[in-house]
Design a protein around this motif. Structure first.
Motif, short mmCIF file in Angstrom:
data_model
loop_
_atom_site.label_atom_id
_atom_site.label_comp_id
_atom_site.label_asym_id
_atom_site.label_seq_id
_atom_site.Cartn_x
_atom_site.Cartn_y
_atom_site.Cartn_z
N LEU A 1 -46.62 -9.09 -23.91
CA LEU A 1 -47.43 -10.73 -23.38
C LEU A 1 -47.64 -10.48 -21.43
N VAL A 2 -48.30 -10.83 -21.04
CA VAL A 2 -47.92 -11.34 -18.92
C VAL A 2 -47.38 -12.50 -18.69
N ASP A 3 -45.89 -12.18 -18.45
CA ASP A 3 -45.17 -13.44 -17.52
C ASP A 3 -45.95 -13.95 -16.21
N GLN A 4 -45.56 -14.73 -15.57
CA GLN A 4 -46.09 -15.36 -14.85
C GLN A 4 -46.16 -14.76 -13.08
N LEU A 5 -45.04 -13.41 -13.43
CA LEU A 5 -44.93 -12.89 -11.91
C LEU A 5 -46.09 -11.38 -12.39
N GLY A 6 -46.57 -10.99 -13.05
CA GLY A 6 -47.25 -10.36 -13.91
C GLY A 6 -46.60 -9.41 -14.37
N ASN A 7 -45.79 -9.46 -14.80
CA ASN A 7 -44.74 -8.24 -15.13
C ASN A 7 -45.63 -8.06 -17.20
N VAL A 8 -45.21 -6.62 -17.10
CA VAL A 8 -45.73 -6.73 -19.07
C VAL A 8 -44.23 -7.42 -19.69
N ARG A 9 -43.98 -8.17 -20.82
CA ARG A 9 -43.13 -7.87 -21.24
C ARG A 9 -43.09 -7.87 -22.92
N HIS A 10 -41.94 -7.41 -23.64
CA HIS A 10 -42.28 -7.56 -24.64
C HIS A 10 -41.28 -8.45 -25.79
N LEU B 1 -49.56 -20.71 -14.71
CA LEU B 1 -48.13 -20.61 -14.89
C LEU B 1 -47.18 -20.43 -14.16
N ALA B 2 -46.87 -20.25 -13.23
CA ALA B 2 -46.42 -19.28 -12.21
C ALA B 2 -45.79 -20.64 -11.67
N GLN B 3 -46.52 -22.00 -11.62
CA GLN B 3 -45.98 -23.07 -10.55
C GLN B 3 -45.87 -24.25 -12.51
N LEU C 1 -39.61 -18.99 -18.77
CA LEU C 1 -40.39 -18.07 -19.01
C LEU C 1 -42.15 -17.94 -19.37
N GLY C 2 -42.74 -17.75 -19.19
CA GLY C 2 -44.16 -18.29 -18.99
C GLY C 2 -45.09 -17.16 -18.96
N LEU C 3 -45.42 -16.66 -20.76
CA LEU C 3 -46.14 -16.00 -21.02
C LEU C 3 -48.03 -15.98 -21.40
N ARG C 4 -48.55 -15.27 -21.45
CA ARG C 4 -50.38 -15.34 -21.20
C ARG C 4 -50.68 -13.77 -22.05
N PRO C 5 -51.06 -13.77 -23.17
CA PRO C 5 -52.54 -12.75 -23.94
C PRO C 5 -53.17 -12.68 -22.79
N ALA C 6 -53.43 -11.23 -22.33
CA ALA C 6 -54.34 -10.61 -20.96
C ALA C 6 -55.55 -10.11 -21.84
N THR C 7 -55.87 -10.66 -23.29
CA THR C 7 -57.12 -9.93 -23.91
C THR C 7 -57.07 -10.95 -25.12
N PRO C 8 -58.18 -11.24 -25.53
CA PRO C 8 -58.08 -12.06 -26.46
C PRO C 8 -57.23 -11.55 -27.96
#
Length: 202
Positions: free
Chosen positions: A50-59, A119-121, A131-138
């Protein structure tokens, strides 16, 4: 021929063996949790990309060495999500010096509206360490939903101009080795969770 000496030796050995087996089976050091213990549940797959609120890919493996609370929600959630995050904020404060051993992770189930900027706000407004994470794709969203066995459903309003997200309101706890350990029901109370977390942290 009956040998009384050998019989006594065998009997003593059997008593000692049974006692050791009993103590091992009981495992008096086993942890007792207030929340639901899902240790060893093989049907889950908590790994994610997933991608965090700073744009970093996270596992999930990025957080090894820390206990992690993983909560699913969305920023426009009117009640459950903000109250849960406030409760977890209280948990962090109650942990005191142990708070640095905990990582709180919010995973949005509404990546369409919950962009990186949103998410960053939103997430740091509860606590800068969250830390906020979001899926980059469905596909990434589907993977994490299946992996954690959560319920997610998009529900449109009657006029079709707006929608809400129905979702599992509970949270998960992952231990320092990256293994799922607990399922936390909504509104369990901060102190209850602190008691459980301290068993995993220490």
């Amino acid at each position: 021929m009956f040998n009384q000496t050998n019989f006594i030796r065998i009997l003593r050995f059997s008593i000692v063996f049974c006692a050791v087996s009993f103590l091992t089976a009981c495992d008096f050091s086993a942890k007792k949790f207030f929340n639901t213990d899902i240790t060893g549940a093989s049907s889950f797959n908590p790994n994610f990309e997933l991608v965090d609120q700073l744009g970093n890919v996270r596992h999930l493996s990025d957080f090894k060495g820390k206990v992690a609370i993983i909560f699913f929600g969305y920023t426009q959630c009117p009640d459950v999500c903000p109250t849960t995050l406030m409760e977890i904020k209280e948990v962090v404060e109650l942990l005191g010096k142990d708070k640095d051993k905990l990582q709180v992770i919010f995973i949005t189930v509404d990546p369409e509206r919950d962009t990186q900027e949103v998410l960053a706000q939103y997430i740091p407004s509860f606590d800068p360490s969250f830390l906020g994470l979001r899926p980059a794709t469905p596909e990434a969203l589907e993977q994490v939903v299946k992996g954690f066995k959560i319920f997610v459903r998009k529900e449109s309003t009657q006029d079709g101009k707006y929608y809400t997200m129905s979702h599992t309101s509970g949270s998960y706890v992952v231990d320092q080795d990256g293994k799922l350990r607990l399922f936390i029901k909504h509104n369990q109370g901060a102190q209850t969770l602190v008691n459980d977390l301290k068993q995993l942290i220490n």
